[in-house]
Design a protein around this motif. Structure first.
Motif, short mmCIF file in Angstrom:
data_model
loop_
_atom_site.label_atom_id
_atom_site.label_comp_id
_atom_site.label_asym_id
_atom_site.label_seq_id
_atom_site.Cartn_x
_atom_site.Cartn_y
_atom_site.Cartn_z
N SER A 125 87.21 -14.56 12.58
CA SER A 125 87.29 -13.43 11.65
C SER A 125 88.36 -12.46 12.15
O SER A 125 88.63 -12.38 13.34
N THR A 142 85.30 -12.47 16.19
CA THR A 142 86.40 -11.55 15.88
C THR A 142 87.61 -11.85 16.76
O THR A 142 87.50 -11.98 17.98
N ASP A 189 85.46 -6.86 10.32
CA ASP A 189 84.21 -6.77 9.57
C ASP A 189 84.46 -6.29 8.15
O ASP A 189 84.05 -5.18 7.77
N TYR A 190 85.12 -7.11 7.39
CA TYR A 190 85.34 -6.85 5.98
C TYR A 190 85.64 -8.18 5.30
O TYR A 190 85.87 -9.18 5.97
N VAL A 191 85.63 -8.17 3.98
CA VAL A 191 85.81 -9.42 3.24
C VAL A 191 87.04 -9.33 2.34
O VAL A 191 87.27 -8.30 1.69
N SER A 209 86.90 -16.95 8.59
CA SER A 209 85.63 -16.58 7.95
C SER A 209 85.12 -15.26 8.51
O SER A 209 85.17 -15.02 9.71
N PRO A 210 84.56 -14.39 7.64
CA PRO A 210 83.94 -13.16 8.15
C PRO A 210 82.80 -13.44 9.12
O PRO A 210 82.41 -12.57 9.89
#
Length: 231
Positions: A133, A94, A136-138, A89-90
């Motif tokens: 994640s 991280t 930082d992107y989808v 999941s975003p």
């Protein structure tokens, strides 16, 4: 190690399992990558896995029932002693080298791949131990991040790489980026391999590698040096 992936698109993992070092690791019994399509756990005639979110909002959410049932079925069948369920999941933590190493301590990882606008929060609250994640992107879904996670963990397992010593010098293993590397020919298009690497002087080579590693990290990832100083 066993990876159980909960996904609506299990065929995306076919090539991943059947190529290169992952394939060899599977053939050698070091790891197993299994996929479960949680659409198979729906019981309406349209095999519905998603619905509109309560309170409004764009897109569709994955419903809890099929995922709960698929997860329960997996857990009932597993014989692993240390299992962890991860949702790609975003919103998650991280992924980094430290987390990868930490996850090698489990012998069974269940990885849930979301789609659309994500999953019903009750799935996360009740089934998921951790959200991860890969940046930082989808993306369209969690399948590619799941492959990234599986590959990063797999290459740390004993016997997956031809030479485990390579793990000791690669980026992040000591908190730094890896030094530049060269192979034959000694000169190409006027570009020469640094003389020290051809010298046979192991002490000088080690010092050069250390200096270049620090130099590269300072230039590209100074945040890594700050982390080392804080430790």
């Amino acid at each position: 190690m066993i990876f159980d992936v909960l996904t609506l698109f299990p065929s995306l993992f076919d090539n991943f399992r059947n190529e290169s070092l992952i394939q060899k690791a599977i053939e050698n019994g070091i790891l197993e990558i299994r996929t479960t399509n949680f659409r198979d756990y729906t019981y309406d005639r349209h095999n519905t896995v998603d619905d509109y979110p309560f309170g409004g909002g764009s897109g569709m959410l994955l419903k809890p029932e099929p995922i709960f049932m698929a997860h329960a079925d997996l857990m009932q069948k597993t014989e692993a002693s240390k299992t962890r369920t991860i949702y790609m999941s975003p919103s998650g933590t991280t992924l980094n080298h430290q987390k990868v190493i930490e996850l090698t301590n489990y012998d069974h990882l269940v990885i849930l791949c979301g789609r659309y606008e994500g999953v019903d929060q009750r799935v996360i609250d009740k089934l998921v131990d951790e959200e991860i994640s890969i940046g930082d992107y989808v993306l369209f879904g969690g399948e590619l991040p799941a492959m990234v996670l599986i590959e990063a963990i797999s290459r740390q397992l004993e016997g997956v790489l031809g030479n485990n010593e390579s793990l000791l010098s690669e980026s992040f293993s000591n908190g730094l980026l890896e030094y530049p590397q060269y192979t034959k020919p000694r000169e190409y298009c006027g570009l020469k391999v640094p003389e020290v690497l051809l010298s046979g002087n192991h002490k000088a080579i080690a010092q050069w590698k250390k200096e270049k590693s620090l130099e590269k990290t300072k230039e590209r990832r100074p945040d890594l040096l700050l982390k080392i100083k804080k430790q």
